[in-house]
Structures are given as structure tokens and as C-alpha cells.
Scaffold this motif. Structure first.
Motif, short mmCIF file in Angstrom:
data_model
loop_
_atom_site.label_atom_id
_atom_site.label_comp_id
_atom_site.label_asym_id
_atom_site.label_seq_id
_atom_site.Cartn_x
_atom_site.Cartn_y
_atom_site.Cartn_z
N LYS A 77 0.84 -1.19 0.00
CA LYS A 77 0.00 0.00 0.00
C LYS A 77 0.88 1.25 0.00
CE LYS A 77 -4.11 -1.88 2.28
NZ LYS A 77 -5.04 -1.74 3.44
N ILE A 78 0.41 2.30 -0.66
CA ILE A 78 1.12 3.56 -0.74
C ILE A 78 0.47 4.55 0.22
CG2 ILE A 78 1.84 5.45 -2.23
CD1 ILE A 78 3.18 2.85 -2.92
N LYS A 79 1.28 5.18 1.07
CA LYS A 79 0.78 6.18 2.02
C LYS A 79 1.53 7.49 1.82
CE LYS A 79 -1.04 3.38 5.81
NZ LYS A 79 -1.00 3.15 7.27
N ALA A 80 0.85 8.58 2.10
CA ALA A 80 1.47 9.90 2.03
C ALA A 80 2.11 10.23 3.36
CB ALA A 80 0.43 10.96 1.66
N PRO A 86 3.59 18.14 12.78
CA PRO A 86 4.47 18.00 13.96
C PRO A 86 4.21 16.75 14.77
CG PRO A 86 2.79 19.68 14.35
CD PRO A 86 2.68 19.29 12.90
N THR A 87 3.04 16.12 14.63
CA THR A 87 2.73 14.94 15.42
C THR A 87 2.78 13.65 14.61
OG1 THR A 87 0.35 15.19 15.00
CG2 THR A 87 1.25 16.29 16.94
N GLY A 88 3.02 13.75 13.31
CA GLY A 88 3.03 12.57 12.46
C GLY A 88 4.42 11.99 12.28
N ALA A 89 4.48 10.91 11.51
CA ALA A 89 5.76 10.26 11.23
C ALA A 89 6.60 11.15 10.31
CB ALA A 89 5.53 8.90 10.58
N ALA A 90 7.92 10.96 10.35
CA ALA A 90 8.82 11.76 9.54
C ALA A 90 10.03 10.93 9.16
CB ALA A 90 9.26 13.02 10.30
#
Length: 208
Positions: A77-80, A86-90
Motif C-alpha cells: 500500500k502507498i501512504k502519504a 508536527p505529530t506525524g511520522a517523519a
């Protein structure tokens, strides 16, 4: 004129029946699996490309734009990935630790709690905010990140030096750069034999 066989007629009938449901075109675009495409091309459902795809011109990223990456998971699966969240993955994280009131200028072991299984942590800079007694000679700061009991730890010290005023409360400011192992490539360890010399070179670069 070619002869029309029964199989040809059957194929034409099937095409007329099923094509409207699979392929549609309106004034704005072309749809596959949809009769109301919202863009120039919209595919409603799964798609597989076996020979590659060409991507047109992509505008350069401007200062005010939001950087977004596409990540493929193990399930294909492709995710953005929105790195401005600031609280998401990086792809990477910068974390500053202010370690207040250590024993003189010595931080023997500070446990960040960051998992060594999931992340790589680098201590990239450190500073201490109190004047030191360096009467025994010149000293430079020593700081490092290390793994202990499954998490990343930090040590920091001025060897052969202490606070000039032992009663002052000092603070170490340690800046760390943290990478997620899911979003970075780990090449492993490279052993460099120096053969009792002071200089050396890699036989081949690990990346080019």
C-alpha cells in the motif's frame, strides 16, 4: 470485405455491454471503473503497472510549499508522509535535551527512552553553560549516544575538568538527530584496517 463469424458477433456484443461500465468519458476526463471521472484520468479500483509509468513535469518545491513523500508499506500500500505535521511520522527528527543540574559537569548515563530497535539516534552537538576549572590543562567536551537495554542513552562530560563554582547548577544542552529505521536504509558496520598507518581510504564507496 471480411467475413463476420459468430464469434466476432459475440465479441462485439460483449464489448458493447461491458465497456460503458468499465470505461467512460465526459467533458472533463476519462474514467476507468467510474462514469464520473473527477480528473483527466481516474481509476476506480486497484491498478497494476508492469512496465513502468512516465511522470510529467513536476514543479520545483517552493519555500511555502508542504513537503510530502509517498511511502510503500510491506503490504504494497502507498501512504502519504507529510513531514510538516508536527505529530506525524517523519524521515528524521531533531530533539534537543536540556539536562539540568548533573553532578558537576558529568552526565554519566541519560536514558532517552527511544527504542534502539526502531530508531537510530545520533548526538550531533552538545554545550555546557557553566565556567569550568581547567587548571589541570585544556579539555574538550565529550558526548556520545550509546545503546543500553534496548534504548538509546546519552553521556556527556569535560574530562579532567569540573565547575569552577561547585555550587552552581549547570545545564548540558544536547541536540540529537533521530532516524526511523523503517524510513532509512541501514548499511551496517564497515571495518577499516589501518595497518599501523595514520591514513587510509575505502577500497570502494558504500554508496555512489
Amino acid at each position: 470485405m471480411k467475413n463476420i463469424t459468430l464469434s466476432n458477433v459475440f465479441l462485439i456484443i460483449l464489448t458493447c455491454i461491458f465497456t460503458p461500465a468499465l470505461f467512460a468519458q465526459d467533458g472533463t476526463g476519462v474514467g476507468i471503473g467510474t462514469t464520473t471521472p473527477r480528473l483527466k484520468l481516474e481509476v476506480a479500483g486497484d491498478a497494476r503497472i508492469s512496465q513502468g509509468a512516465s511522470i510529467g513535469i513536476i514543479d520545483n518545491l517552493e519555500n511555502d510549499d508542504t513537503s510530502t513523500f509517498l511511502i510503500q508499506e510491506d503490504s504494497d500500500k502507498i501512504k502519504a508522509l507529510d513531514v510538516s505535521n508536527p505529530t506525524g511520522a517523519a524521515l528524521g527528527y531533531i530533539q534537543v535535551y536540556d539536562i539540568v543540574n548533573p553532578n558537576e559537569d558529568w552526565v554519566l548515563d541519560f536514558d532517552t527512552g527511544v527504542s534502539a530497535t526502531d530508531f537510530v539516534l545520533n548526538a550531533i552537538s552538545a554545550s555546557y553553560n557553566r565556567e569550568l576549572d581547567i587548571s589541570n590543562g585544556y579539555t574538550i567536551p565529550y558526548y556520545s549516544a550509546f545503546i543500553k537495554n534496548g534504548t538509546w542513552h546519552i553521556t556527556a562530560d569535560f574530562p579532567d575538568a569540573n565547575n569552577l563554582d561547585a555550587n552552581q547548577i549547570g545545564t548540558w544542552t544536547v541536540t540529537t538527530l533521530i532516524y526511523s529505521k523503517d524510513l532509512s536504509k541501514q548499511f551496517g558496520q564497515i571495518i577499516i584496517p589501518m595497518n599501523n598507518n595514520s591514513s587510509s581510504a575505502a577500497t570502494t564507496p558504500f554508496i555512489d
